[in-house]
Design a protein around this motif. Structure first.
Motif, PDB file in Angstrom:
ATOM      1  N   VAL A 124      -3.303  17.015  18.195  1.00 14.18           N
ATOM      2  CA  VAL A 124      -3.833  15.701  17.370  1.00 14.18           C
ATOM      3  C   VAL A 124      -4.861  16.341  16.464  1.00 14.18           C
ATOM      4  O   VAL A 124      -5.899  16.565  17.153  1.00 14.18           O
ATOM      5  CB  VAL A 124      -4.097  14.363  18.160  1.00 14.18           C
ATOM      6  CG1 VAL A 124      -4.805  13.519  16.844  1.00 14.18           C
ATOM      7  CG2 VAL A 124      -2.953  13.778  18.880  1.00 14.18           C
ATOM      8  N   GLY A 125      -4.584  16.569  15.196  1.00 10.71           N
ATOM      9  CA  GLY A 125      -5.784  17.033  14.327  1.00 10.71           C
ATOM     10  C   GLY A 125      -6.376  18.437  15.051  1.00 10.71           C
ATOM     11  O   GLY A 125      -7.727  18.523  14.891  1.00 10.71           O
ATOM     12  N   GLY A 126      -5.465  19.322  15.346  1.00 17.36           N
ATOM     13  CA  GLY A 126      -5.749  20.624  15.874  1.00 17.36           C
ATOM     14  C   GLY A 126      -6.357  20.627  17.240  1.00 17.36           C
ATOM     15  O   GLY A 126      -6.951  21.689  17.694  1.00 17.36           O
ATOM     16  N   ASN A 173       6.308   8.821  13.445  1.00 14.50           N
ATOM     17  CA  ASN A 173       5.843   9.823  12.672  1.00 14.50           C
ATOM     18  C   ASN A 173       7.214  10.283  11.891  1.00 14.50           C
ATOM     19  O   ASN A 173       7.115  10.645  10.653  1.00 14.50           O
ATOM     20  CB  ASN A 173       5.388  10.860  13.424  1.00 14.50           C
ATOM     21  CG  ASN A 173       4.025  10.718  13.608  1.00 14.50           C
ATOM     22  OD1 ASN A 173       3.209   9.666  13.290  1.00 14.50           O
ATOM     23  ND2 ASN A 173       3.419  11.548  14.560  1.00 14.50           N
TER      24      ASN A 173
END
Length: 160
Positions: A77-79, A96
């Motif tokens: 999640v977000g890197g 998603n």
């Protein structure tokens, strides 16, 4: 005020057409066409990239459906890699995937619109691609060469 400037612009058009052909130069026409083609290519590239993401999501979703819902899984999640359970991750993945599918549909619509714009642009400026309708292209370019005009005014532009 708007009407007077509109009338003066309309009055200027006949003077411009008498002295010189109205419209962009051949280089500008080619640059505009190339820009539009590049935009269409980038849309196609983005759509292909998103299709690959949809396939990846589908594989992961199918794999996680057969797994115990309380089992640990990890998600980026977000890197950042976060620990969750399958029960938490599965609905997020399905959501998603649906969102990406909608984006792909939107991009496909944009690609179709861009294709129509490209075809209209080609017809408006008589653009021919290399290897396309060579018989018709030679006859048209022969007329332009005899006038000494080449591809002025965007007529008969040949794009490689």
């Amino acid at each position: 005020m708007a009407t007077s400037s509109g009338n003066s612009a309309a009055g200027a058009k006949p003077n411009n057409t008498g002295a010189k052909q109205a419209g962009p130069a051949a280089e500008q026409v080619v640059a505009g066409f190339q820009r539009m083609r590049q935009e269409q290519r980038s849309l196609a590239s983005k759509a292909a990239e998103l299709e690959m993401e949809i396939n990846e999501h589908s594989l992961v979703i199918e794999t996680l459906r057969d797994v115990d819902p309380s089992r640990k899984c990890f998600r980026m999640v977000g890197g950042v890699l976060v620990e969750r359970t399958v029960k938490e991750v599965l609905p997020a993945l399905e959501s998603n995937k649906e969102q990406i599918s909608r984006i792909v549909e939107t991009i496909s619509t944009q690609m179709q619109t861009k294709g129509r714009e490209l075809n209209e642009y080609r017809e408006r400026y008589n653009i021919r691609l290399v290897g396309e309708e060579e018989g018709a292209g030679k006859a048209a370019s022969g007329n332009q060469d005899s006038e000494g005009g080449g591809a002025k005014g965007g007529a008969g532009v040949l794009v490689s």
